[in-house]
Design an enzyme around this catalytic site. Structure first.
Site, PDB file in Angstrom:
ATOM      1  N   GLU A 142       0.859  -1.196   0.000  1.00  0.00           N
ATOM      2  CA  GLU A 142       0.000   0.000   0.000  1.00  0.00           C
ATOM      3  C   GLU A 142       0.889   1.237   0.000  1.00  0.00           C
ATOM      4  O   GLU A 142       1.916   1.268   0.677  1.00  0.00           O
ATOM      5  CB  GLU A 142      -0.916  -0.013   1.220  1.00  0.00           C
TER       6      GLU A 142
ATOM      7  N   GLU B  26      -2.327  10.659   2.844  1.00  0.00           N
ATOM      8  CA  GLU B  26      -3.455  10.785   3.759  1.00  0.00           C
ATOM      9  C   GLU B  26      -3.405  12.167   4.414  1.00  0.00           C
ATOM     10  O   GLU B  26      -2.371  12.550   4.970  1.00  0.00           O
ATOM     11  CB  GLU B  26      -3.393   9.698   4.841  1.00  0.00           C
TER      12      GLU B  26
END
Length: 610
Positions: A75, A79
């Site tokens: 991943e 964010e």
């Protein structure tokens, strides 16, 4: 019998879904295709609401022949946490669900405008970009384990981890992340025409004018630690934007029917209140001073909406901080949604900010010790100081060299993103206390430290500078606080940043004494002059005024707005740092600074000498 069994199973499944349904609904948009390497870009505006995050990321979600497991986790994340107004988090998650996190300081609020975020993923490195500029690159061995094809995704949700995301408050609903476009460039080393070393080639771009069902899917799932269910209704395309909504179950979609409410009211001092609203509010209605009342207290003299569009600064003649009434806000304040929602009468108790005695000493991660106060975790609504993210470490038992305060250096916060302290405006000397109680080799923990937006420590390696279990103090002089908040930001290169203690000494106050009112406006000569890279500009105000203090170059081009707010009479100090100017670093030469207040205007010259 078989039909009855099937009916029973279906009933149980439906019942369990109802029981397990979560109280909030978010959205996730994901490509149907998975990609191995490339450059991924998107322009978006973050939600800016505490407890939430808006994202852009790639993720390996497995396949029938290669099922998902933690041992195969891949991943890459961008964010943006709603609790921060100057931070973007990057995270590469590798097999075993191991996080490699960096909190990147930015000189803008990601919730106020669109910015372009990107990352390049190659077999040899993962690099992160903001507005076309590379800000962080990972080249460690773990990069080679990020080797599974991943889907590009965007989502918005509420993590059930308040230490990471901040404390959730229902008042901030609904919340939205706005996406303008996204693009994918294939990794074509030696053959491309874009990105680092022209190693990438354009494949496609989506302007988010509509839901392209050939390329994208809307998720309908959730996961452990996520307080929302993803639902298709919360992904909407409108006016050339994709909008991911965070809502209650009965308010799905891109709607806002809730008027603004008050999260907190804080008395910063005898003359200033900050009213923090649940959402961005409309300027004209929020700046009507007659709308704010306090029973038995002097009337509000001026209301100013600050740059976050959620905080209103109220100026009063003088408050009794020992006996504060509730603040009443009369109906009429609107939010910025279209169509706007209007609040009815509101009321909120006033929180006071303590007047610390300096030097202020904090035992970061530890308890009270001698004249060090104990550490706490910072909560936006109620806290006056504390750490944001990270976990307490220690107390460690082995002695610490080069100090008599072993106890302070034997406790820590590990993995911190920020440390903040509410203090009066003014100039300070800040000492940061460090000791490495874990790693024994150089290069095992490296991080940057920003203080008030200026990078003060670059690729700081505690062990390299002082050894293991040995105290080191980094002193930062002339730290200027103008928004009543000292902001210390930590950005990791290798492993997680840590801090053991803080000592804050007050050098000058923002206002010397309101009881001694200057007889006239005066702009004083900056000191030092010539300067490099910092200087302090002092000025006197003889009556309540809206003050503007600006810096110009020799050609009259505006370089920096230092002050643009209403102030009470007094003597003020404002720090100018060449590191806090946008664009290229300032060159040596003559600059001008100008003070305006009503009909008063005065300009002086200063010299930057490198």
């Amino acid at each position: 019998m078989i039909k009855n069994s099937i009916r029973l199973i279906l009933t149980l499944l439906l019942t369990s879904q109802i029981i397990l349904a979560k109280n909030y609904k978010g959205g996730e948009y994901r490509t149907k295709e998975a990609f191995l390497y490339g450059r991924f870009e998107s322009s978006f505006k973050a939600p800016g609401k505490e407890g939430t995050l808006g994202t852009m990321f790639t993720y390996f979600d497995g396949s029938p022949s290669d099922p998902w497991s933690q041992g195969k986790w891949n991943e890459i994340d961008v964010e943006i946490m709603g609790r921060y107004n100057n931070d973007v988090q990057f995270n590469t998650i590798t097999p075993g669900q191991i996080n490699h996190v960096r909190h990147q300081y930015v000189d803008f609020n990601p919730a106020l405008d669109y910015h372009t975020y990107a990352f390049e993923w190659t077999p040899d490195y993962i690099a992160y970009f903001i507005d076309g500029v590379e800000v962080y690159r990972q080249t460690e061995d773990f990069v080679r384990t990020v080797n599974r094809a991943q889907k590009l995704m965007f989502n918005m949700w509420i993590p059930n981890y308040p230490n990471w995301a901040g404390v959730w408050n229902d008042q901030v609903l609904p919340a939205f992340t706005y996406y303008d476009w996204t693009a994918y460039y294939k990794y074509t080393p030696g053959k491309g025409n874009y990105g680092s070393d022209n190693n990438f080639t354009f494949e496609w771009k989506d302007d988010f004018d509509f839901f392209d069902e050939n390329r994208w899917a809307k998720a309908t799932h959730t996961f452990e630690g996520n307080n929302v269910d993803f639902v298709p209704e919360n992904i909407v395309f409108e006016n050339g934007k994709m909008i991911i909504s965070l809502t209650s179950p009965n308010e799905l979609g891109y709607y806002d029917k809730r008027p603004p409410s008050i999260i907190s009211v804080r008395a910063l001092n005898e003359f200033t209140l900050h009213v923090f609203f649940s959402e961005e509010v409309e300027k004209t209605s929020a700046e009507s001073a007659s709308r704010y009342l306090m029973g038995g207290a002097p009337p509000i003299k001026k209301a100013t909406l600050l740059s976050d569009n959620r905080t209103v600064e109220l100026q009063v003649e003088k408050l009794n901080l020992n006996s504060l009434p509730a603040l009443i806000v009369l109906s009429g304040i609107k939010d910025r949604f279209v169509p706007a929602n209007m609040a009815s009468n509101l009321s909120k108790s006033i929180i006071t900010t303590p007047q610390y005695k300096f030097p202020l000493k904090i035992n970061v991660g530890g308890n009270r010790f001698n004249d060090f106060i104990p550490d706490i975790e910072f909560k936006t609504d109620t806290s006056n100081y504390g750490y944001m993210e990270g976990s307490k470490g220690g107390p460690f038992s082995l002695p610490i060299a080069k100090t008599d305060d072993d106890v302070v250096f034997q406790s820590e916060i590990n993995g911190m993103a920020k440390y903040v302290v509410r203090i009066p405006n003014g100039t300070y000397r800040v000492q940061l206390l460090f000791a490495e109680n874990h790693f024994t080799q150089n290069g095992q923990r490296i991080f940057d430290v920003y203080v008030q937006g200026k990078k003060e420590l670059t690729k700081f390696d505690i062990t390299k500078e002082t050894g293991i279990r040995s105290a080191i103090i980094k002193t930062i002089d002339n730290v200027n606080v103008e928004n009543h908040l000292l902001d210390i930001h930590f950005s990791a290169w290798v492993q997680r940043p840590l801090l053991n203690g803080i000592i804050i000494e007050q050098i000058t106050t923002g206002v010397e004494d309101h009881s001694t009112i200057p007889k006239q406006y005066e702009l004083m000569q900056n000191f030092p002059n010539p300067f490099n890279p910092d200087t302090v500009i002092s000025y006197k105000i003889s009556e309540p005024s809206h003050i503007r203090l600006k810096i110009y170059d020799l050609l009259g081009k505006e370089i920096k707005v230092l002050v643009d707010e209403f102030k009470q009479p007094g003597l003020y100090n404002s720090q100018f740092s060449t590191f806090n100017t946008k664009g290229a670093q300032l060159s040596s030469g003559i600059y001008f600074y100008e003070l305006t207040a009503g009909n008063f205007s005065q300009t002086k010259k200063m010299v930057l000498a490198k």
